[in-house]
Design a protein around this motif. Structure first.
Motif, mmCIF file in Angstrom:
data_model
loop_
_atom_site.group_PDB
_atom_site.id
_atom_site.type_symbol
_atom_site.label_atom_id
_atom_site.label_comp_id
_atom_site.label_asym_id
_atom_site.label_seq_id
_atom_site.Cartn_x
_atom_site.Cartn_y
_atom_site.Cartn_z
ATOM 1 N N ASN A 251 78.732 28.326 69.712
ATOM 2 C CA ASN A 251 77.504 29.079 69.499
ATOM 3 C C ASN A 251 76.307 28.458 70.202
ATOM 4 O OD1 ASN A 251 77.630 26.899 67.773
ATOM 5 N ND2 ASN A 251 77.418 28.080 65.903
ATOM 6 N N LEU A 252 75.957 27.231 69.889
ATOM 7 C CA LEU A 252 74.699 26.681 70.370
ATOM 8 C C LEU A 252 74.962 25.387 71.122
ATOM 9 C CD1 LEU A 252 71.753 27.562 70.064
ATOM 10 C CD2 LEU A 252 71.583 26.041 68.096
ATOM 11 N N GLU A 253 74.424 25.286 72.335
ATOM 12 C CA GLU A 253 74.653 24.105 73.147
ATOM 13 C C GLU A 253 73.628 23.029 72.853
ATOM 14 O OE1 GLU A 253 76.112 23.770 77.150
ATOM 15 O OE2 GLU A 253 75.909 25.932 77.332
ATOM 16 N N GLU A 254 74.074 21.799 72.973
ATOM 17 C CA GLU A 254 73.201 20.642 72.839
ATOM 18 C C GLU A 254 73.289 19.857 74.136
ATOM 19 O OE1 GLU A 254 72.249 17.235 69.476
ATOM 20 O OE2 GLU A 254 74.186 18.240 69.509
ATOM 21 N N ARG A 255 72.143 19.607 74.746
ATOM 22 C CA ARG A 255 72.129 18.972 76.057
ATOM 23 C C ARG A 255 71.348 17.672 76.005
ATOM 24 N NH1 ARG A 255 71.083 24.486 77.099
ATOM 25 N NH2 ARG A 255 72.758 25.521 78.249
ATOM 26 N N GLY A 256 71.444 16.929 77.109
ATOM 27 C CA GLY A 256 70.656 15.718 77.237
ATOM 28 C C GLY A 256 71.317 14.523 76.584
ATOM 29 N N LYS A 334 63.108 37.164 73.379
ATOM 30 C CA LYS A 334 61.912 37.917 72.989
ATOM 31 C C LYS A 334 60.607 37.236 73.408
ATOM 32 C CE LYS A 334 64.323 39.908 69.008
ATOM 33 N NZ LYS A 334 64.396 39.993 67.524
ATOM 34 N N ILE A 335 60.639 35.917 73.589
ATOM 35 C CA ILE A 335 59.429 35.195 73.945
ATOM 36 C C ILE A 335 58.942 35.659 75.318
ATOM 37 C CG2 ILE A 335 60.664 33.257 74.999
ATOM 38 C CD1 ILE A 335 58.522 31.418 73.772
ATOM 39 N N LYS A 336 57.635 35.808 75.449
ATOM 40 C CA LYS A 336 57.076 36.328 76.701
ATOM 41 C C LYS A 336 57.150 35.299 77.826
ATOM 42 C CE LYS A 336 55.960 40.345 75.069
ATOM 43 N NZ LYS A 336 56.678 41.564 75.533
ATOM 44 N N GLU A 337 56.708 34.083 77.507
ATOM 45 C CA GLU A 337 56.734 33.054 78.550
ATOM 46 C C GLU A 337 57.430 31.787 78.046
ATOM 47 O OE1 GLU A 337 53.407 32.646 81.220
ATOM 48 O OE2 GLU A 337 52.437 34.411 80.340
ATOM 49 N N GLY A 338 56.694 30.938 77.293
ATOM 50 C CA GLY A 338 57.359 29.726 76.850
ATOM 51 C C GLY A 338 56.460 28.851 76.014
ATOM 52 N N ILE A 359 59.518 24.652 77.871
ATOM 53 C CA ILE A 359 60.721 25.448 77.631
ATOM 54 C C ILE A 359 60.379 26.902 77.951
ATOM 55 C CG2 ILE A 359 62.313 26.312 75.859
ATOM 56 C CD1 ILE A 359 62.912 23.479 76.487
ATOM 57 N N GLU A 360 61.057 27.453 78.978
ATOM 58 C CA GLU A 360 60.803 28.829 79.410
ATOM 59 C C GLU A 360 62.135 29.533 79.650
ATOM 60 O OE1 GLU A 360 57.023 29.047 82.092
ATOM 61 O OE2 GLU A 360 58.028 27.142 82.572
ATOM 62 N N ASN A 364 64.313 30.120 83.074
ATOM 63 C CA ASN A 364 65.429 29.190 83.214
ATOM 64 C C ASN A 364 66.363 29.336 82.019
ATOM 65 O OD1 ASN A 364 67.168 27.116 83.810
ATOM 66 N ND2 ASN A 364 65.714 25.480 83.356
ATOM 67 N N PRO A 365 67.473 30.064 82.179
ATOM 68 C CA PRO A 365 68.419 30.255 81.063
ATOM 69 C C PRO A 365 68.938 28.939 80.474
ATOM 70 C CG PRO A 365 68.918 31.763 82.857
ATOM 71 C CD PRO A 365 67.886 30.815 83.381
ATOM 72 N N GLN A 366 68.932 27.858 81.285
ATOM 73 C CA GLN A 366 69.403 26.572 80.774
ATOM 74 C C GLN A 366 68.474 25.996 79.713
ATOM 75 O OE1 GLN A 366 72.364 24.997 81.569
ATOM 76 N NE2 GLN A 366 72.780 26.972 82.520
ATOM 77 N N ASP A 367 67.287 26.576 79.562
ATOM 78 C CA ASP A 367 66.368 26.104 78.531
ATOM 79 C C ASP A 367 66.807 26.520 77.126
ATOM 80 O OD1 ASP A 367 64.743 24.747 80.229
ATOM 81 O OD2 ASP A 367 63.123 26.214 80.264
#
Length: 591
Positions: A251-256, A334-338, A359-360, A364-367
Motif C-alpha cells: 500500500n504505502l512506500e517508505e523511502r530514504g 487533490k492537493i493543488k501544488e504542495g 513535497i509536490e 513528482n509522483p515519487q513524492d
C-alpha cells in the motif's frame, strides 16, 4: 589455488514482443530494433578456492541458472570474464545434455565422451554408474520413457563418476526421492573430503547450510549478499518474507534512510507534543494522528500549513535527529501544488535552518509516501536549543495540504557490543554469574516481518534466572519472548522459538503445536511466552531464533516479526560423543 574466478560477468538476452518483431529486426539487419534488452546477470564477481563448496540461492529468475550455465560452458557471457581451472561436470536443467530418443546406456557413453573419457574408461565406470542410479533394465530404454526422478538419477550418477574437478548442481535433486537424495548428499560429502570444488544451487536452504561453507544470494541478476552460508540463508528468508508482505499489502512506500534496529530514543517529539509551542490557523491543525504504514499503525504529527511547532531540549552528544515527511494519502491527487517542510534550530540567540524540502506529488509522483531522514546535531552537542518544525504551503490554495511529520525523535546508536565466538568469558561465585554483562542480542541478528506484532524482548536465562550464554549439556535453558501487539487480533497468534547450529534446525516448537490459544489480543497488550527446555545437546555453538506469526495453514503464514540468531550461545560437555543430540545411551556388556 582458485578453482573459479568470475569478474564483472554479465549476460543479456533479447526479448521480442512477437515473432513479427523478431522477423522485422532480422530482415532489416538490425537497423530496426524489435526487442528489449533483459539483463539476466549484471556485474557478477566472485572467487571460489579449490576444494570449497559454495551455495548459490535466490528467487526464481534471479540469475542462478544463467550463471551456472555460463560456468558450465553452455552459454556465452555478454560481458566480463570468467576462469575455470579444472574439468567441470554439471547437472543443469532436468535432462540437460541428454538425448530423449537415446537409451540411458547411449546417453551415458555420449556424456562421458563429451567429458573427454574414452570408451574403455566409460566401460570401467559403467557398472558403478548403473549401480548408483538403480535403473536396472531401464538403462536400455529410451530416455523419453523415464520419469523425472529416473532422469535425475542417471544425470547425477554420471556426473559424479567422471572424475571431474568441479561439480555444478542446479536444483536437480529437488525431484529425486528421499532415499536417492540421501545417497546424493553422502556422495557430495565424499567429494568434499576428496577436495573437489562444488557449486550447489537449490531452494533447500537447510541443504545449503549443511553442505556449504560459503554462499551467494542473487537477486535481479546481481549479488546482494555473500558470506557465511547461515548468514546468507537468513538474508534470503528475510528477502522472501519482505517480498511476500509487499505483495500482500503493497500500500504505502517508505523511502530514504529508514530507521533500522540499533538505535534508541533520547527524545520523542510526538510524546511531548502537548508541551510544545504550537502556531497554526486552527487549534486542530496541529495534532497527533495515527496512520497505516504497510499495515502497521504509526504515529505522526499532522501539521496543516502554515504551522510551527517548537520544542526546548538539551542535545545529548552523539545524537541524531530522525524523522519523516509526507502527505496523508487522501491528499496526493487533490492537493493543488504542495507543502514545504523546514526545520530550524535556535541556539544562543541564533536561528539556523538545518532542513528544507518540498513535497509536490503532482509534479513528482515519487513524492508520494513517506520520506525518512537522519540529520547530525554535532554543532549543538551539550547545548540547550529550540527545535522548530515548520510547514508552509506552496501557492495560494492550501486545501488538501494534509502534511505530517512522521515519527520524529532524537536518537542515539546502541553501543556495538559483540560476543566473540570463542566465548572467552569466565564465571565466578556459587551462582556462576558471568563477570561481564551479557548482551541481550547478538550483533549477527537478522530481522524481518510486518511488525503488526513486535518482539520487543527476548531473554535466554538459566534455571536460576540468570542471563547466560554458556550452558553444560543437560542444563535447563529458559527462553522468554515478549510480544507487543500493535493492533487488535481476532485470529490466534503463533509464537515460537528454534535452536539451531550452523547447519540445521536442532529443535523448535511453538504455541500452536503446544495447544496454546493466543487469539483476541488487544492493541497495546504484551504477551510473554516462556519456553523451558533441557539442553541434551552435544558440545558446540548454537543460535536461537524467535518469531511471531499468524499461521492459517502450513502454506499461508503471515510473518509479523522474526528474529534470526538473536542469541548465540555455547554448550559444553565433558563426556565424548558424536552428533548433535545426547540421547543418554545406556551401554552394557551382556556376556
Amino acid at each position: 589455488m582458485i578453482a573459479i574466478k568470475v569478474n564483472d560477468l554479465s549476460k543479456k538476452f533479447k526479448l521480442y514482443g512477437s515473432s513479427g518483431k523478431r522477423a522485422l529486426e532480422y530482415i532489416s539487419m538490425g537497423r530496426l530494433n524489435g526487442h528489449a534488452d533483459f539483463w539476466a546477470l549484471r556485474d557478477i564477481s566472485f572467487e571460489v578456492p579449490k576444494g570449497t563448496t559454495v551455495g548459490i540461492i535466490g528467487q526464481n529468475g534471479s540469475g542462478k541458472s544463467t550463471l551456472l550455465s555460463i560456468l558450465a560452458g553452455v552459454l556465452e557471457p555478454s560481458g566480463g570474464s570468467y576462469e575455470v581451472n579444472g574439468k567441470v561436470s554439471a547437472i543443469l536443467e532436468l535432462g540437460s545434455g541428454f538425448h530423449p530418443e537415446f537409451t540411458g546406456r547411449d546417453n551415458v557413453y555420449m556424456y562421458g565422451s563429451i567429458m573427454g573419457l574414452s570408451k574403455e574408461e566409460i566401460n570401467d565406470k559403467f557398472d558403478e554408474i548403473l549401480h548408483f542410479s538403480e535403473l536396472g533394465d531401464f538403462i536400455d530404454q529410451p530416455l523419453r520413457t523415464y520419469s523425472s526422478g529416473m532422469i535425475v538419477r542417471l544425470a547425477f550418477s554420471v556426473a559424479v563418476n567422471v572424475n571431474s574437478d568441479i561439480l555444478i548442481v542446479d536444483e536437480a535433486l529437488a525431484v529425486g526421492d528421499a532415499i536417492f537424495q540421501h545417497r546424493c548428499f553422502r556422495k557430495i560429502r565424499e567429494m568434499q573430503e576428496a577436495g573437489k570444488t562444488i557449486l550447489y544451487v537449490g531452494h533447500d536452504t537447510e541443504a545449503v547450510r549443511n553442505l556449504c561453507s560459503y554462499a551467494l544470494l542473487l537477486d535481479g541478476g546481481r549479488i546482494i549478499e555473500r558470506g557465511d552460508a547461515n548468514t546468507v540463508v537468513n538474508k534470503y528468508h528475510a528477502l522472501i518474507a519482505e517480498r511476500e508482505r509487499t505483495y500482500n499489502e503493497g500500500n504505502l512506500e517508505e523511502r530514504g534512510e529508514v530507521l533500522k534496529d540499533g538505535y534508541y530514543t533520547v527524545y520523542n517529539f510526538i510524546d511531548n507534543l502537548k508541551n510544545a509551542g504550537k502556531k497554526s490557523q486552527q487549534p486542530d491543525y496541529v495534532r497527533e494522528q495515527m496512520v497505516e504504514m504497510k499495515s502497521v499503525p504509526r504515529k505522526v504529527i499532522f501539521a496543516h500549513p502554515p504551522s510551527e511547532i517548537e520544542y526546548d531540549l538539551i542535545v545529548e552528544p552523539d545524537s541524531l535527529l530522525a524523522f519523516a515527511i509526507g502527505l496523508l494519502p487522501g491528499a496526493w491527487d487533490k492537493i493543488k501544488e504542495g507543502v514545504r517542510f523546514d526545520i530550524n534550530v535556535k541556539c544562543n540567540g541564533m536561528e539556523k535552518n538545518i532542513f528544507s524540502r518540498a513535497i509536490e506529488p503532482k509534479k513528482n509522483p515519487q513524492d508520494k509516501g513517506w520520506h525518512n531522514f537522519k540529520i547530525g546535531l554535532e554543532e549543538y552537542y551539550g547545548k540547550e536549543v529550540t527545535i522548530k518544525f515548520i510547514t508552509s504551503g506552496i501557492g495560494e490554495d492550501l486545501s488538501y495540504c494534509w502534511a505530517a511529520w512522521g515519527w520524529p525523535k532524537v536518537i542515539k546508536a546502541n553501543e556495538s557490543i559483540s560476543f566473540p565466538i570463542n566465548f572467552d568469558i569466565k564465571k565466578t561465585g556459587k551462582d556462576e554469574v558471568l563477570e561481564k554483562e551479557i548482551p541481550r542480542l547478538s550483533n549477527q541478528e537478522t530481522r524481518f516481518g510486518n511488525r503488526k506484532a513486535e518482539i520487543i524482548k527476548v531473554e535466554l536465562i538459566d534455571e536460576k534466572g540468570f542471563p547466560n550464554l554458556i550452558f553444560q549439556s543437560g542444563d535447563i535453558a529458559i527462553v522468554k519472548i515478549h510480544v507487543l501487539m500493535h493492533q487488535n487480533f481476532e485470529e490466534s497468534l503463533t509464537i515460537g522459538c528454534t535452536i539451531k547450529n550452523k547447519f540445521t534446525d536442532v529443535y523448535g516448537t511453538n504455541t500452536k503445536w503446544e495447544g496454546l490459544d493466543l487469539s483476541k489480543k488487544k492493541r497495546g497488550e504484551i504477551s510473554i511466552i516462556k519456553f523451558t527446555q533441557q539442553l541434551k545437546l552435544g558440545a558446540g555453538v548454537y543460535s536461537l531464533n524467535a518469531g511471531v506469526v499468524i499461521a492459517r495453514s502450513d502454506r499461508d503464514i503471515e510473518v509479523l516479526d522474526r528474529r534470526y540468531d538473536c542469541f548465540i550461545f555455547r554448550i559444553e560437555q565433558d563426556k565424548k560423543m558424536v552428533g548433535i543430540a545426547d540421547l543418554g545411551a545406556k551401554v552394557e556388556i551382556c556376556n
